[in-house]
Scaffold this motif. Structure first.
Motif, short mmCIF file in Angstrom:
data_model
loop_
_atom_site.label_atom_id
_atom_site.label_comp_id
_atom_site.label_asym_id
_atom_site.label_seq_id
_atom_site.Cartn_x
_atom_site.Cartn_y
_atom_site.Cartn_z
N ASP A 1 1.12 -1.51 -0.06
CA ASP A 1 0.26 -0.03 0.26
C ASP A 1 0.90 1.06 -0.07
N ASN A 2 1.87 1.39 0.63
CA ASN A 2 2.56 2.81 1.22
C ASN A 2 4.11 2.66 -0.09
N ASN A 3 4.07 1.67 -1.52
CA ASN A 3 5.52 1.75 -2.24
C ASN A 3 5.01 2.97 -3.65
N LEU A 4 6.22 3.02 -3.50
CA LEU A 4 5.84 4.83 -4.58
C LEU A 4 4.97 4.31 -5.96
N GLY A 5 5.04 3.45 -6.64
CA GLY A 5 4.69 2.95 -7.42
C GLY A 5 2.68 2.96 -7.25
N ARG A 6 2.69 3.11 -6.26
CA ARG A 6 1.16 2.21 -5.94
C ARG A 6 0.89 3.64 -5.30
N LEU A 7 1.25 4.81 -5.05
CA LEU A 7 1.21 6.12 -4.59
C LEU A 7 0.85 7.49 -5.64
N PHE A 8 1.97 6.59 -6.26
CA PHE A 8 1.55 6.98 -8.02
C PHE A 8 0.09 7.16 -7.89
N GLN A 9 -0.30 5.79 -8.66
CA GLN A 9 -0.80 5.40 -9.55
C GLN A 9 -2.44 5.43 -8.09
N ARG A 10 -2.58 5.50 -7.31
CA ARG A 10 -3.04 6.19 -6.16
C ARG A 10 -3.85 8.24 -6.65
N ALA A 11 -2.55 8.10 -6.41
CA ALA A 11 -3.12 9.75 -6.58
C ALA A 11 -3.01 10.67 -7.82
#
Length: 151
Positions: free
Chosen positions: A13-23
């Motif tokens: 849930d907190n990896n950068l790729g997933r955060l970029f995607q969710r943002a």
């Protein structure tokens, strides 16, 4: 085992790729909501793949698909839908009779101008949430990442 599962969830849930995607998705959903408020309620989130990759002077559908990372067929379906709604026109490419050029209609241009205004609103919301210096640093960092990974 439970501790390992929790750690796995946190990493996921907190990896950068997933955060970029969710943002990115949150940005797009917010933009779409504001676009609907401005009267363009028939535009869908999926339509942004075409709108975002269509040059003002017009673009071949195969180029739009490539830019969006989609198949020509999937982009063709989006183009057919947006043409039926009156946002774009498809015309035969005079230089390649097998290809189509996609262009904005007057309605499409109005939606595009509304989208520009919406981007300003969302950036202001970001500045209110994060501070203008942090938003400037975020933009700088994202541009650096993009340049680094696309060259």
């Amino acid at each position: 085992m439970k501790k390992l599962q929790q750690k796995s969830i946190e990493l996921r849930d907190n990896n950068l790729g997933r955060l970029f995607q969710r943002a990115g998705r949150a940005y797009s959903v917010r933009a779409l909501s504001l676009l609907h408020e401005r009267g363009f309620s028939d535009v869908k989130l999926s339509h942004s793949a075409l709108f975002a990759n269509l040059d003002l002077e017009g673009t071949q559908i195969t180029v739009i698909a490539e830019r969006a990372g989609m198949t020509k067929q999937a982009m063709g379906q989006l183009a057919n839908d947006l043409e039926a709604k009156g946002y774009i026109n498809k015309i035969k490419d005079p230089n390649d009779k097998r290809a189509y050029i996609i262009r904005f209609t007057k309605l499409g241009e109005k939606a595009l101008h509304a989208a520009y205004d919406i981007k300003v609103i969302i950036e202001k919301e970001f500045e209110d949430l994060l501070g203008s210096k942090n938003v400037a640093n975020l933009q700088k960092g994202l541009r650096k990442l993009i340049e680094s990974y696309t060259n």
